[in-house]
Design a protein around this motif. Structure first.
Motif, PDB file in Angstrom:
ATOM      1  N   HIS A  81       6.089   2.238   0.788  1.00  0.00           N
ATOM      2  CA  HIS A  81       4.622   2.230   0.911  1.00  0.00           C
ATOM      3  C   HIS A  81       4.191   2.819   2.238  1.00  0.00           C
ATOM      4  N   HIS A  83       1.012   5.653   4.015  1.00  0.00           N
ATOM      5  CA  HIS A  83      -0.228   6.414   3.775  1.00  0.00           C
ATOM      6  C   HIS A  83      -0.206   7.722   4.561  1.00  0.00           C
ATOM      7  N   HIS A 244      -2.652  -1.590  -4.024  1.00  0.00           N
ATOM      8  CA  HIS A 244      -2.536  -2.770  -3.147  1.00  0.00           C
ATOM      9  C   HIS A 244      -2.890  -4.023  -3.933  1.00  0.00           C
ATOM     10  N   HIS A 284       2.148  -5.298  -0.697  1.00  0.00           N
ATOM     11  CA  HIS A 284       1.784  -6.586  -0.079  1.00  0.00           C
ATOM     12  C   HIS A 284       2.071  -7.787  -0.980  1.00  0.00           C
ATOM     13  N   ASP A 335       3.824   0.917   5.580  1.00  0.00           N
ATOM     14  CA  ASP A 335       2.363   0.861   5.459  1.00  0.00           C
ATOM     15  C   ASP A 335       1.740   1.525   6.679  1.00  0.00           C
TER      16      ASP A 335
HETATM   17 ZN    ZN Z   1      -1.243   0.312   2.319  1.00  0.00          ZN
END
Ligand code: ZN
Ligand code: GUN
Length: 455
Positions: A81, A83, A244, A284, A335
Motif C-alpha cells: 500500500h 500512494h 481504505h 488499514h 502508506d
Molecule cells: Zn493509504
C-alpha cells in the motif's frame, strides 16, 4: 500491452547470508519455515528464475555464471500500500487526524499532478524511490490524472519493477480531484484496457492494473454501486481491487462514524460488500469487528498493514494477533504520504514496536517480521506462486543488503555473529537496522533495477 520481458542473458549467483521464509506458509508458521544459510547462494537462470537456494557450493555453479557477493541476500520487499501522488506530501504541517490531514495536506499535494511536467518528474522519482528502498513489488494508489498515470506506468515498465497500479478514483471531494461517476468509470476502464495484460500474458507480465476507489467517503451510494458493477466485469480479467477500510475511529466525526452515518450501515465493511474477493486488498482495517475480520478471511481478502502511517495519523493499532487468528492474510504497506519511511524493512521495525505487548505479551518473532515484509505481501497480492521467497522455481526478486553502508549496524551484526549462531538474533538486528541506506542492489526477475554506488 504485451508481457514485459526483462531477463539477464547469463545465469547469476547471489552469495551471502541468506534469509527467507520458505514454502507457502501463513504468518502463523513463519517461525518454523525460516531458512537461514550463513554461507549461502541463490542460483538464477538466464530467464531470471531461481534454480536453487542452498549452502555455498562452487560445483553447482554453471559455466559462465556471473557471481555477486553481498553480506546478506533476502527476498525483495513487498509494499502492499503506497500512494504515488503523495511522494512530495510531507511538505506541510497539517495537524489533525485522517480527515483533516486529507483536506489540508494530501488533496492539495495530489492536485499538483495535474501538471504533466510535475507528474513526469514524480513518476521518475517514485519509481527510483521504490527500487532504492529494496521494494521489488508494490500495490500503488495512483493519480487522478491520466497523464501522470501514463508517466508512472512507463517509468515502472522502463525500470523493470513489478507493480499493480490503479488511479485513485473520487466522485466526492475537492473539485481538482473529482469527476462524475461516468467519467471516473471511463478513465478506469481506459487505464485497465491500456495497461492490464491480456489473459495469456498475465503470468509473465510485471505490471498489472487495479480498480481503486479511494474510500467510501469519496463516493455516494450510486457511485459505489456503479464501481461495483465495473468490478464485476474487471474481476473476470483478474484485475485487483483496493481501497481504505476502517482507519480512523474518532468518536462522532471520524472516518468510521461518518461512513456508518452516511451509508446507514452497521459495519464499515458492508459498504464494500460487492468488492470482497481474493484479489481485494484493504488498507488499514484497524477498527474492524470480529465479524468483519471473519468476512475478510472467508472471502480471501488481504489487509495492507501500515503501522508507520497509523502512528503518524494517530489511527490506533491494528490487532495483529486477532487478525492473524481470524486467518486474514496480511502484508505491510508504507502508506507513503501518511507513512514517513519508504522502506518496508522500517515498516517491519515499526510492527515490532507497536505489536510488542499491544495485544500480546511477547513481541513478533523476526521470522514473522520477515514474513510480513516479503511472503505475507506476496500472499496478499496472490503472487506467492511467483515471488515472496527464494524457493527454487520462483522469480529472482531479491535484495542484497550491505550493513557496511551504515557502519554501526555492520559492527553490531559482526559482534552478534561472533557471540552467537542464533539466526533469530541476527535477523532481528538486520531487520530493525536496515533501511533504504543499506540496500546494495535490488533485483526483479534477475534484472538489477537498482545498484548503490560503490564507495
Ligand atoms: Zn493509504
Ligand atoms: N483514506 C482515504 N484516503 C487516504 C489516504 O490518502 N491516506 C490514508 N492513510 N488514508 C486514506
Amino acid at each position: 500491452m504485451g508481457a514485459d520481458n526483462y531477463n539477464q542473458d547469463v545465469s547469476q549467483v547471489f552469495r551471502g547470508h541468506v534469509f527467507h521464509v520458505a514454502g507457502s506458509t501463513g504468518l502463523e508458521d513463519a517461525k518454523e519455515s525460516l531458512v537461514a544459510i550463513p554461507n549461502g547462494q541463490v542460483l538464477v537462470n538466464e530467464a531470471g528464475r531461481i534454480t536453487a537456494c542452498g549452502p555455498r557450493d562452487d560445483a553447482a555453479i554453471p559455466a559462465g555464471a556471473s557471481i555477486v557477493e553481498a553480506p546478506f541476500v533476502l527476498p525483495g520487499l513487498i509494499d502492499t500500500h503506497v500512494h504515488f501522488p503523495q511522494l512530495y506530501a510531507m511538505d506541510r504541517y497539517g495537524g489533525g487526524q485522517l480527515l483533516e490531514w486529507l483536506d489540508r495536506c494530501i488533496f492539495p499535494a495530489e492536485a499538483r499532478l495535474a501538471d504533466p511536467a510535475y507528474g513526469a518528474v514524480a513518476a521518475a522519482d517514485f519509481t527510483d524511490a521504490l527500487a532504492r528502498a529494496g521494494t521489488t513489488c508494490a500495490l500503488v494508489f495512483g493519480s487522478q490524472f491520466p497523464v501522470a498515470q501514463e508517466a508512472l506506468f512507463h517509468a515502472l515498465s522502463a525500470r523493470g519493477l513489478r507493480a499493480i497500479v490503479g488511479r485513485t478514483s473520487m466522485v466526492l471531494g475537492p473539485e481538482a480531484l473529482t469527476t462524475s461517476i461516468a467519467e471516473n468509470l471511463r478513465q478506469c476502464r481506459d487505464e485497465i484496457d491500456r495497461w492490464h495484460p491480456a489473459p495469456d500474458d498475465l503470468e509473465e507480465s510485471l505490471l498489472r492494473a487495479a480498480l481503486i476507489p479511494r474510500f467510501a467517503l469519496s463516493f455516494d451510494q450510486d457511485g459505489l454501486r456503479a464501481f461495483g458493477e465495473l468490478w464485476e466485469e474487471m474481476r473476470e480479467r483478474n484485475v485487483h481491487f483496493s481501497t481504505h477500510l476502517s482507519e480512523n475511529a474518532r468518536p462522532g466525526d471520524g472516518e468510521v462514524a461518518q461512513v456508518l452515518a452516511t451509508f446507514g450501515v452497521e459495519a464499515y465493511l458492508d459498504v464494500y460488500a460487492s468488492f470482497l474477493s481474493e484479489r481485494s486488498v484493504f488498507a488499514h482495517a484497524v477498527h474492524c469487528t470480529d465479524a468483519e475480520y471473519t468476512r475478510l478471511a472467508a472471502a480471501g481478502c488481504g489487509i495492507a498493514h501500515c503501522p508507520t502511517s497509523q502512528l503518524f495519523l494517530g489511527s490506533g493499532t491494528m490487532p495483529m494477533r486477532r487478525v492473524r487468528d481470524h486467518g486474514v492474510r496480511m502484508g505491510l504497506g508504507t502508506d507513503w504520504g501518511a507513512g514517513d519511511d519508504d522502506s518496508i524493512a522500517q515498516v517491519a521495525n515499526a510492527s515490532a514496536k507497536v505489536h510488542g505487548g499491544a495485544d500480546h505479551p511477547t513481541s513478533l518473532h523476526p521470522a514473522e517480521l520477515l514474513h510480513l515484509a516479503t511472503l505475507g505481501g506476496a500472499r496478499v497480492l496472490r503472487l506467492d506462486h511467483r515471488i515472496g521467497n527464494l524457493d527454487a522455481g520462483k522469480d529472482a526478486d531479491l535484495v542484497l543488503v550491505d550493513p557496511g553502508r551504515h557502519p554501526p549496524l555492520a559492527r553490531r551484526l559482526s559482534r552478534i555473529g561472533a557471540e552467537t549462531t542464533d539466526d533469530a538474533s541476527v535477523l532481528f538486528a538486520l531487520l530493525m537496522g536496515m533501511g533504504r541506506d543499506t540496500i546494495a542492489r535490488t533485483v526483479v526477475r534477475g534484472r538489477t533495477v537498482y545498484e548503490a554506488d560503490t564507495r
